[in-house]
Write a protein that holds these residues in place. Structure first.
Motif, short mmCIF file in Angstrom:
data_model
loop_
_atom_site.label_atom_id
_atom_site.label_comp_id
_atom_site.label_asym_id
_atom_site.label_seq_id
_atom_site.Cartn_x
_atom_site.Cartn_y
_atom_site.Cartn_z
N CYS A 136 -9.30 2.93 3.84
CA CYS A 136 -9.65 2.27 5.63
C CYS A 136 -10.26 1.39 5.45
O CYS A 136 -10.30 0.08 5.78
N ALA B 223 -1.63 4.98 0.75
CA ALA B 223 -1.47 6.05 1.80
C ALA B 223 -0.33 6.79 1.58
O ALA B 223 -0.06 7.92 1.05
N SER C 190 -6.78 14.53 1.75
CA SER C 190 -6.53 13.18 2.08
C SER C 190 -7.75 12.82 3.01
O SER C 190 -8.12 11.63 2.45
N VAL D 15 -1.83 11.69 5.87
CA VAL D 15 -2.92 11.62 5.56
C VAL D 15 -4.16 11.44 6.39
O VAL D 15 -5.63 11.58 5.66
N MET E 299 -8.23 8.30 2.73
CA MET E 299 -7.68 7.02 3.43
C MET E 299 -8.89 7.10 3.92
O MET E 299 -9.79 5.23 4.49
#
Length: 166
Positions: A89, A115, A81, A75, A85
């Protein structure tokens, strides 16, 4: 049974993603895959050591992501993605790299659910409709690539996941 803290984590994870990623199909798959991988009982892969099952395996989270696998490295690197992601994060205060994600998903169920959803998003095919047990199984095999798949448990676990939508 899917624990309430898991349903809450999945909802919170999906809230951080675009509305198109929050479909009933995605939710059912997240629940079904988590049930298949860990039954939502273990956040670390169990391995047999000295005749005992111990949480020492390479996969972490209820969705059993490995550091070099799709839920972590995949990811971060995949064009579909990567942006989302990084967003998740940042929101979870986790550095945007596979090792940091792998370390965090063992205890951060929201990050792990996000995720897992983003890993599903990397598949070029549409998510199967709710109730398409075979299509969901094929997606799981294609995207998770389980080392020892257990098709005999999938249907019942998928049905349990579908009940969570009601």
């Amino acid at each position: 049974m899917i624990p309430e803290h898991v349903t809450h984590a999945v909802s919170k994870a999906l809230f951080m993603l675009p509305p198109a990623m929050t479909s009933p199909q995605a939710r059912v798959l997240l629940f079904a895959i988590g049930l298949q991988e860990s039954r939502f009982e273990n956040r670390r892969q169990l391995i047999k050591k000295d005749g005992e099952l111990l949480p020492l395996g390479p996969a972490k989270s209820y969705w059993q992501g490995e550091r070099t696998g799709g839920m972590c490295k995949g990811v971060v690197n995949h064009d579909a993605s990567r942006y989302w992601m990084a967003h998740v994060c940042q929101a979870r205060d986790v550095p945007f790299n596979a090792t940091a994600i792998w370390n965090a998903i063992e205890t951060d169920d929201v990050l792990a659910a996000a995720a897992a959803r983003l890993l599903l998003f990397t598949d070029p095919k549409r998510l199967p409709e709710v109730g398409d047990v075979g299509g969901a199984w094929n997606l799981y095999l294609r995207v998770w690539r389980p080392g020892k798949p257990h098709p005999q448990t999938w249907t019942n676990l998928y049905m349990e996941a579908m009940r969570m939508l009601a």
